[in-house]
Design a protein around this motif. Structure first.
Motif, PDB file in Angstrom:
ATOM      1  N   UNK A 164      14.387   4.043  -6.234  1.00  0.00           N
ATOM      2  CA  UNK A 164      14.805   5.433  -6.138  1.00  0.00           C
ATOM      3  C   UNK A 164      14.492   6.211  -7.404  1.00  0.00           C
ATOM      4  N   UNK A 165      14.544   7.543  -7.296  1.00  0.00           N
ATOM      5  CA  UNK A 165      14.233   8.402  -8.430  1.00  0.00           C
ATOM      6  C   UNK A 165      15.293   9.491  -8.569  1.00  0.00           C
ATOM      7  N   UNK A 166      15.478   9.924  -9.806  1.00  0.00           N
ATOM      8  CA  UNK A 166      16.405  11.002 -10.125  1.00  0.00           C
ATOM      9  C   UNK A 166      15.726  11.942 -11.104  1.00  0.00           C
ATOM     10  N   UNK A 167      15.842  13.253 -10.842  1.00  0.00           N
ATOM     11  CA  UNK A 167      15.279  14.239 -11.760  1.00  0.00           C
ATOM     12  C   UNK A 167      16.208  14.393 -12.959  1.00  0.00           C
ATOM     13  N   UNK A 168      15.663  14.264 -14.154  1.00  0.00           N
ATOM     14  CA  UNK A 168      16.474  14.379 -15.353  1.00  0.00           C
ATOM     15  C   UNK A 168      16.971  15.781 -15.619  1.00  0.00           C
ATOM     16  N   UNK A 169      16.397  16.792 -14.953  1.00  0.00           N
ATOM     17  CA  UNK A 169      16.817  18.171 -15.157  1.00  0.00           C
ATOM     18  C   UNK A 169      17.854  18.606 -14.125  1.00  0.00           C
ATOM     19  N   UNK A 170      17.461  18.605 -12.856  1.00  0.00           N
ATOM     20  CA  UNK A 170      18.338  19.159 -11.814  1.00  0.00           C
ATOM     21  C   UNK A 170      19.197  18.098 -11.136  1.00  0.00           C
ATOM     22  N   UNK A 171      18.928  16.813 -11.361  1.00  0.00           N
ATOM     23  CA  UNK A 171      19.750  15.757 -10.790  1.00  0.00           C
ATOM     24  C   UNK A 171      19.431  15.408  -9.358  1.00  0.00           C
ATOM     25  N   UNK A 172      18.356  15.934  -8.773  1.00  0.00           N
ATOM     26  CA  UNK A 172      17.984  15.575  -7.412  1.00  0.00           C
ATOM     27  C   UNK A 172      17.641  14.085  -7.344  1.00  0.00           C
ATOM     28  N   UNK A 173      18.049  13.429  -6.271  1.00  0.00           N
ATOM     29  CA  UNK A 173      17.751  12.022  -6.063  1.00  0.00           C
ATOM     30  C   UNK A 173      16.933  11.862  -4.789  1.00  0.00           C
ATOM     31  N   UNK A 174      16.056  10.869  -4.785  1.00  0.00           N
ATOM     32  CA  UNK A 174      15.142  10.695  -3.659  1.00  0.00           C
ATOM     33  C   UNK A 174      14.744   9.224  -3.566  1.00  0.00           C
ATOM     34  N   UNK A 175      14.487   8.764  -2.345  1.00  0.00           N
ATOM     35  CA  UNK A 175      13.973   7.414  -2.148  1.00  0.00           C
ATOM     36  C   UNK A 175      12.563   7.285  -2.725  1.00  0.00           C
ATOM     37  N   UNK A 176      12.186   6.062  -3.040  1.00  0.00           N
ATOM     38  CA  UNK A 176      10.817   5.829  -3.503  1.00  0.00           C
ATOM     39  C   UNK A 176       9.810   6.180  -2.417  1.00  0.00           C
ATOM     40  N   UNK A 177      10.185   5.958  -1.149  1.00  0.00           N
ATOM     41  CA  UNK A 177       9.276   6.246  -0.045  1.00  0.00           C
ATOM     42  C   UNK A 177       9.197   7.726   0.273  1.00  0.00           C
ATOM     43  N   UNK A 178      10.145   8.532  -0.222  1.00  0.00           N
ATOM     44  CA  UNK A 178      10.201   9.967   0.110  1.00  0.00           C
ATOM     45  C   UNK A 178       9.750  10.861  -1.025  1.00  0.00           C
ATOM     46  N   UNK A 179       9.373  10.302  -2.157  1.00  0.00           N
ATOM     47  CA  UNK A 179       9.111  11.134  -3.333  1.00  0.00           C
ATOM     48  C   UNK A 179       7.864  11.985  -3.145  1.00  0.00           C
ATOM     49  N   UNK A 215       0.815  -1.216   0.000  1.00  0.00           N
ATOM     50  CA  UNK A 215       0.000   0.000   0.000  1.00  0.00           C
ATOM     51  C   UNK A 215       0.850   1.268   0.000  1.00  0.00           C
ATOM     52  N   UNK A 216       2.173   1.138   0.211  1.00  0.00           N
ATOM     53  CA  UNK A 216       3.061   2.296   0.242  1.00  0.00           C
ATOM     54  C   UNK A 216       3.759   2.533  -1.089  1.00  0.00           C
ATOM     55  N   UNK A 217       3.579   1.638  -2.055  1.00  0.00           N
ATOM     56  CA  UNK A 217       4.253   1.745  -3.350  1.00  0.00           C
ATOM     57  C   UNK A 217       3.806   3.021  -4.054  1.00  0.00           C
ATOM     58  N   UNK A 218       4.774   3.776  -4.582  1.00  0.00           N
ATOM     59  CA  UNK A 218       4.501   5.041  -5.278  1.00  0.00           C
ATOM     60  C   UNK A 218       4.574   4.913  -6.789  1.00  0.00           C
ATOM     61  N   UNK A 219       5.067   3.782  -7.300  1.00  0.00           N
ATOM     62  CA  UNK A 219       5.257   3.610  -8.748  1.00  0.00           C
ATOM     63  C   UNK A 219       4.027   2.927  -9.330  1.00  0.00           C
ATOM     64  N   UNK A 220       3.291   3.577 -10.222  1.00  0.00           N
ATOM     65  CA  UNK A 220       2.125   2.923 -10.832  1.00  0.00           C
ATOM     66  C   UNK A 220       2.545   1.855 -11.828  1.00  0.00           C
ATOM     67  N   UNK A 221       1.603   1.017 -12.177  1.00  0.00           N
ATOM     68  CA  UNK A 221       1.870  -0.056 -13.140  1.00  0.00           C
ATOM     69  C   UNK A 221       2.031   0.530 -14.542  1.00  0.00           C
ATOM     70  N   UNK A 222       2.518  -0.299 -15.459  1.00  0.00           N
ATOM     71  CA  UNK A 222       2.853   0.189 -16.792  1.00  0.00           C
ATOM     72  C   UNK A 222       1.651   0.770 -17.531  1.00  0.00           C
ATOM     73  N   UNK A 223       0.501   0.103 -17.448  1.00  0.00           N
ATOM     74  CA  UNK A 223      -0.655   0.590 -18.207  1.00  0.00           C
ATOM     75  C   UNK A 223      -1.197   1.888 -17.618  1.00  0.00           C
ATOM     76  N   UNK A 224      -0.938   2.143 -16.341  1.00  0.00           N
ATOM     77  CA  UNK A 224      -1.341   3.413 -15.732  1.00  0.00           C
ATOM     78  C   UNK A 224      -0.401   4.535 -16.175  1.00  0.00           C
ATOM     79  N   UNK A 225       0.897   4.227 -16.261  1.00  0.00           N
ATOM     80  CA  UNK A 225       1.867   5.224 -16.720  1.00  0.00           C
ATOM     81  C   UNK A 225       1.552   5.662 -18.144  1.00  0.00           C
ATOM     82  N   UNK A 226       1.136   4.716 -18.989  1.00  0.00           N
ATOM     83  CA  UNK A 226       0.821   5.047 -20.379  1.00  0.00           C
ATOM     84  C   UNK A 226      -0.327   6.042 -20.464  1.00  0.00           C
ATOM     85  N   UNK A 227      -1.278   5.966 -19.548  1.00  0.00           N
ATOM     86  CA  UNK A 227      -2.418   6.883 -19.561  1.00  0.00           C
ATOM     87  C   UNK A 227      -2.061   8.262 -19.028  1.00  0.00           C
TER      88      UNK A 227
END
Length: 269
Positions: A198-213, A87-99
Motif C-alpha cells: 500500500x501507499x500513503x501520500x506524505x502531504x495529503x494523507x491519501x492511502x491507496x492499494x498497490x494495485x490501484x495506484x 507483471x502487475x507489480x508497481x514498485x520498481x527495484x531499489x536501483x531503479x528508484x535511485x535513478x
C-alpha cells in the motif's frame, strides 16, 4: 424445514456462481516465456522460493499457497509476489528508484517510541522486531542497520528556484499505513499487518492499494493537500539562495553544497 432447505440451496447456488465469476476474472497462468520476462519486471530479479512460514504477496496481500515454490522473491530488494502478480507489480527495484530521484532530500532520523504495532523496513522490506528508526518528516521506517542504505527521497520542503506555476504531486510512501486506512480508489481497507504494501501520500494523507495506484495517478496526479491546503507551506514558497552555481554538465540528482546555501522564505503572489 422446507424453507431452510430452499435457503440452503439458494446460498449454495450463489457461492457456486461467485466462484465461477472469480475464476473468469482471475489471471491466467503465465507461460514459460512470460514468466522469464516477468522475472525482470521494473528492474527486479525475481527467483522462485520456498517459504516455511506464512508469507504474503506484497502486491495483492494474499497468502502464498503451496508446499514448495509458493512464490517469487527479488534477490535485490526482497519483494515477494505471486507468479500471477509479477507483471502487475508497481514498485520498481531499489536501483531503479535511485535513478528516478532528481532532487535528493535527506531523511531526518529519530528513534521511534515503543509501540505494539507491527512495522516493516522500507529498505529491506522485512519486519522490524525492535524499536524502528523513523524519519520525523515523511514517516519512513528503517532498521538501524539499514539507515546507511536509505535513499534521499524525503519530502521536498523547499526548491532551488521560486516557481509559482509548478504543481505539487503526491509524495507516495510505501507501507506502514494507519489501521483505518481506506483506498481512495476502491474504498476498501488497504491496511495490512502481514507485509509492506500500500501507499500513503506524505502531504495529503491519501492511502491507496498497490494495485490501484496507477488509477490514482491518472485521476488526481496533483496533490491538493485536502483540508489543510490553506495551512501548509508549499515547497515552491521556500527557495534557496546560493552563491554556488549548478554545473550544467553535472548529472541529475547532484545536490548543492548545503554549507553555501541559506533558506529564503518568499511569499506567493
Amino acid at each position: 424445514m422446507a424453507d431452510r432447505r430452499s435457503k440452503f440451496k439458494d446460498r449454495t447456488k450463489d457461492l457456486q456462481r461467485g466462484s465461477s465469476e472469480q475464476s473468469l476474472l482471475a489471471p491466467m497462468p503465465l507461460t514459460a516465456e512470460e514468466t522469464a520476462s516477468a522475472c525482470h519486471h521494473l528492474g527486479h530479479d525475481f527467483k522462485k522460493k520456498t517459504y516455511y512460514h506464512p508469507t504474503y504477496c506484497q502486491h495483492c496481500t494474499d497468502l502464498l499457497w503451496g508446499l514448495k515454490g509458493q512464490g517469487f522473491q527479488c534477490t535485490v530488494c526482497n519483494f515477494v509476489t505471486h507468479e500471477k502478480c509479477m507483471m502487475l507489480v508497481k514498485v520498481p527495484c531499489l536501483h531503479v528508484i535511485a535513478q528516478q530521484i532528481h532532487d535528493p532530500v535527506a531523511h531526518r532520523w529519530t528513534r521511534s517510541s515503543g509501540t505494539k504495532r507491527k512495522s516493516y523496513c522500507n529498505i529491506c522490506r522485512k519486519r522490524i522486531h525492535s524499536l524502528p528508526s523513523l524519519c520525523e518528516v515523511c514517516k519512513y521506517y528503517s532498521h538501524s542497520r539499514c539507515q546507511s542504505q536509505a535513499f534521499n527521497d524525503c519530502k521536498k520542503l523547499a526548491c532551488y528556484a521560486k516557481d509559482t506555476t509548478r504543481e505539487e504531486k503526491h509524495h507516495w510512501i510505501e507501507g506502514n499505513l494507519p489501521t483505518n486506512a481506506k483506498c481512495i480508489v476502491c474504498v476498501k481497507s488497504c491496511f495490512s499487518s502481514d507485509c509492506l504494501t500500500g501507499f500513503r501520500c506524505g502531504w495529503c494523507g491519501l492511502t491507496v492499494h498497490s494495485a490501484c495506484i496507477d488509477t490514482t495517478n491518472m485521476n488526481s496526479p496533483v496533490c491538493t493537500f485536502r483540508d489543510l491546503w490553506h495551512m501548509v507551506l508549499l515547497p515552491r514558497a521556500v527557495s534557496f539562495r546560493s552563491s554556488l552555481r549548478r554545473d550544467p554538465s553535472a548529472p541529475a540528482g547532484t545536490p548543492l553544497n548545503s554549507d553555501e546555501m541559506t533558506p529564503l522564505l518568499e511569499e506567493e503572489e
